[in-house]
Write an enzyme that holds these catalytic residues in place. Structure first.
Site, PDB file in Angstrom:
ATOM      1  N   VAL A  81      13.955  27.782 -76.136  1.00 40.09           N
ATOM      2  CA  VAL A  81      14.062  28.261 -74.746  1.00 40.09           C
ATOM      3  C   VAL A  81      12.731  28.860 -74.284  1.00 40.09           C
ATOM      4  O   VAL A  81      12.287  28.626 -73.149  1.00 40.09           O
ATOM      5  CB  VAL A  81      15.220  29.279 -74.596  1.00 40.09           C
ATOM      6  CG1 VAL A  81      15.304  29.779 -73.163  1.00 40.09           C
ATOM      7  CG2 VAL A  81      16.544  28.646 -75.018  1.00 40.09           C
ATOM      8  N   VAL A 133      25.013  32.717 -70.023  1.00 40.54           N
ATOM      9  CA  VAL A 133      26.304  32.024 -69.858  1.00 40.54           C
ATOM     10  C   VAL A 133      26.070  30.640 -69.265  1.00 40.54           C
ATOM     11  O   VAL A 133      25.488  30.498 -68.188  1.00 40.54           O
ATOM     12  CB  VAL A 133      27.248  32.828 -68.927  1.00 40.54           C
ATOM     13  CG1 VAL A 133      28.591  32.114 -68.805  1.00 40.54           C
ATOM     14  CG2 VAL A 133      27.448  34.237 -69.446  1.00 40.54           C
ATOM     15  N   ILE A 171      23.553  26.451 -65.710  1.00 41.54           N
ATOM     16  CA  ILE A 171      24.453  26.580 -64.546  1.00 41.54           C
ATOM     17  C   ILE A 171      24.309  28.000 -63.981  1.00 41.54           C
ATOM     18  O   ILE A 171      24.503  28.963 -64.715  1.00 41.54           O
ATOM     19  CB  ILE A 171      25.929  26.339 -64.936  1.00 41.54           C
ATOM     20  CG1 ILE A 171      26.098  25.002 -65.658  1.00 41.54           C
ATOM     21  CG2 ILE A 171      26.820  26.407 -63.698  1.00 41.54           C
ATOM     22  CD1 ILE A 171      27.509  24.767 -66.192  1.00 41.54           C
ATOM     23  N   GLY A 227      20.320  20.562 -81.992  1.00 40.44           N
ATOM     24  CA  GLY A 227      19.829  21.891 -81.605  1.00 40.44           C
ATOM     25  C   GLY A 227      20.733  22.635 -80.631  1.00 40.44           C
ATOM     26  O   GLY A 227      20.327  23.643 -80.071  1.00 40.44           O
ATOM     27  N   GLU A 264      24.786  27.097 -82.540  1.00 42.80           N
ATOM     28  CA  GLU A 264      24.202  28.402 -82.848  1.00 42.80           C
ATOM     29  C   GLU A 264      23.605  28.381 -84.250  1.00 42.80           C
ATOM     30  O   GLU A 264      23.967  27.535 -85.074  1.00 42.80           O
ATOM     31  CB  GLU A 264      25.288  29.491 -82.796  1.00 42.80           C
ATOM     32  CG  GLU A 264      25.883  29.704 -81.417  1.00 42.80           C
ATOM     33  CD  GLU A 264      24.842  30.127 -80.399  1.00 42.80           C
ATOM     34  OE1 GLU A 264      24.202  31.167 -80.568  1.00 42.80           O
ATOM     35  OE2 GLU A 264      24.633  29.377 -79.428  1.00 42.80           O
ATOM     36  N   LYS A 324      30.544  34.731 -73.877  1.00 41.01           N
ATOM     37  CA  LYS A 324      30.293  34.295 -72.492  1.00 41.01           C
ATOM     38  C   LYS A 324      31.468  34.671 -71.589  1.00 41.01           C
ATOM     39  O   LYS A 324      31.272  35.099 -70.445  1.00 41.01           O
ATOM     40  CB  LYS A 324      30.044  32.789 -72.474  1.00 41.01           C
ATOM     41  CG  LYS A 324      28.770  32.393 -73.218  1.00 41.01           C
ATOM     42  CD  LYS A 324      28.721  30.894 -73.504  1.00 41.01           C
ATOM     43  CE  LYS A 324      27.468  30.500 -74.272  1.00 41.01           C
ATOM     44  NZ  LYS A 324      27.530  29.137 -74.807  1.00 41.01           N
ATOM     45  N   GLY A 337      19.880  23.749 -74.166  1.00 42.49           N
ATOM     46  CA  GLY A 337      18.708  22.880 -74.091  1.00 42.49           C
ATOM     47  C   GLY A 337      17.518  23.651 -73.550  1.00 42.49           C
ATOM     48  O   GLY A 337      17.681  24.613 -72.794  1.00 42.49           O
TER      49      GLY A 337
HETATM   50  N1  HSE Z   1      25.730  27.111 -79.084  1.00 42.68           N
HETATM   51  C1  HSE Z   1      25.839  27.166 -77.665  1.00 42.68           C
HETATM   52  C2  HSE Z   1      26.655  25.984 -77.199  1.00 42.68           C
HETATM   53  C3  HSE Z   1      24.458  27.140 -77.045  1.00 42.68           C
HETATM   54  O1  HSE Z   1      26.930  25.075 -77.996  1.00 42.68           O
HETATM   55  O2  HSE Z   1      27.077  25.963 -76.059  1.00 42.68           O
HETATM   56  C4  HSE Z   1      24.406  27.668 -75.649  1.00 42.68           C
HETATM   57  O3  HSE Z   1      24.839  28.994 -75.559  1.00 42.68           O
END
Ligand code: HSE
Length: 438
Positions: free
Chosen positions: A14, A132, A136, A187, A190, A205, A302
């Site tokens: 990120v 979150v 978006i 990727g 988590e 979230k 991403g």
């Molecule tokens: N591990 C999270 C997912 C990444 O798969 O949505 C984004 O928070």
């Protein structure tokens, strides 16, 4: 005007995406923000590591405290994840009078109340759009775009890894472990993928979304959390035959008794747009009393998708630098002194419909026995499917859909059904939500 100087904590996926997007769109971003936004300082674990971005012009350090204490840094962007070190660094940045942007959902879900209180005391901003649903702008949509509404409920696919696993199991009949390995390689998962498949990431979230929607303090421990590890290909197939898709949802709903806050696999009618959100994509359906249902869809993870949210927060912070703290958008949408500690409804009191799957003896009276237990617990059956026994088998799968009922009544009924000598093993129970927006 002097550029706004940013200090990055973390220059991985990120962070690298943020540097790249700022480099590419810097001119337009400064036209929006009113001044240039410049990454001045970044803390990394290994200065020599190859990166996805050009770091020339950025002072690199291995000590994140250098960044949070750098007098030249106006805004600290926290992208290291985790809770303990991140909490310490964000607290120190606030103590130093710096504004903070973070993508850290666990930090906000678990320590948000303390972080926001410290930020208010110091007159600085803490922005967390990227925490979150990745790119978006759902926090901004609920906090500002829907500010005229009383939010009735929201339902979100807010973990891309879990959605990818369920989508691939359904569409390509792939196994759970095989798809999870791919999500890790891509990727999205988590660092500890248990957070994805056990629902913890989605719960972080949802805790944030519920607070922003209902103006209640963060209370992660009050959420009901169930992951996707028990979902079998059989359930995906039966759900489909009944006209439903299984999605891992975070649900927050206002009721007469408080708010329901729950994360679990859910059958939703296949005709709903939300049922057709596949792969790693995220979507949040928000029902406001004035606007009706609104659906917010996009990439939930991403490098550049998440950078999009980080930079939007940077622009908001830069625009508000000269605004008096009391005139800024409140962290959790409602003015701090107007937050209401609405109780989270205990799971036994939540009202939902159910999908049940059990292994039943293939003999007269068994269906009647199950139906009678459900009826005596006040549970009305909506549909029943009984598959023919495989050659030589004495048991058959029995699948039922019920009308909505309190979870506590269903718990009692399931205990009685599982005690029957004609039913083997545990009953698979999944919740069913119509999400009809009415
Ligand atoms: N591990 C999270 C997912 C990444 O798969 O949505 C984004 O928070």
């Amino acid at each position: 005007m002097k550029p706004a100087n940013v200090g990055l904590l973390g220059l991985g996926t990120v962070g690298g995406g943020t540097v790249n997007v700022l480099a590419r769109n810097g001119e337009e971003i400064s036209r929006r923000a009113g001044r240039a936004v410049r990454i001045a300082h970044a803390a990394v674990r290994d200065v020599a590591k190859p990166r996805i971005c050009d770091t020339s012009g950025i002072a690199l350090t291995t000590d994140p405290v250098d960044v949070v204490r750098n007098d030249g840094v106006d805004i600290v962007v926290e992208l290291i994840g985790g809770t303990e070190l991140a909490y310490e660094l964000v607290s120190e940045a606030i103590a130093q009078g710096k504004h903070v942007v973070t993508a850290n959902k666990a930090l906000i879900a678990l320590h948000g109340n303390e972080v926001f209180a410290a930020a208010r005391a110091k007159g600085v901003m803490v922005a967390f759009e990227a925490a979150v649903a990745g790119g978006i702008p759902i926090i901004k949509a609920i906090r500002e775009g829907l500010a005229g509404n009383r939010i009735e409920w929201l339902a979100g696919i807010i973990n891309g890894t879990a959605n990818f696993i369920l989508s691939e199991m359904r569409d390509k009949s792939r196994t759970f472990d095989d798809v999870l390995a791919e999500a890790q390689a891509l990727g999205f998962a988590e660092a500890d993928p248990a957070f994805d498949v056990q629902g913890i990431d989605a719960a972080h979230k949802l805790a944030i979304l519920g607070s922003v929607a209902f103006g209640k303090p963060l209370d992660f421990d009050a959420l009901y959390v169930e992951g996707i590890t028990a979902i079998t290909p059989l359930d995906i197939t039966f759900a489909e035959q009944l006209g439903y898709r299984i999605k891992h949802l975070g649900l927050a709903r206002r009721t007469g008794e408080g708010v329901e806050m729950r994360v679990h696999p859910t059958l939703i009618p296949e005709r709903r747009l939300l049922a057709n959100v596949n792969g790693v994509m995220n979507a949040v359906l928000v029902k406001g009393d004035a606007v009706g249902a609104t659906l917010h869809y996009g990439a939930g993870a991403g490098a550049e998708a998440t950078a999009s949210a980080v930079i939007a927060d940077l622009v908001d912070v830069v625009r508000a630098l000269s605004t008096a703290p009391g005139n800024r958008v409140p962290h959790l949408a409602f003015q701090a002194e107007q937050m209401a500690d609405v109780p989270v409804v205990p799971m036994a009191q939540t009202l939902t419909a159910y999908y049940l799957r059990m292994q039943a003896d293939d003999r007269p009276g068994v269906l009647a026995e199950v139906a009678s237990i459900l009826a005596s617990n006040g549970i009305s059956i909506e549909a029943v499917v009984q598959k023919e026994a495989k050659a030589g088998a004495s048991q058959v799968p029995l699948i039922m859909l019920t009308h909505p009922v309190r979870e506590g009544q269903m718990d009692d009924a399931l205990a009685r059904i599982e005690a029957s000598k004609h039913i083997s093993g545990a009953v698979m129970r999944l919740r069913v939500e119509a999400l009809d927006g009415d």
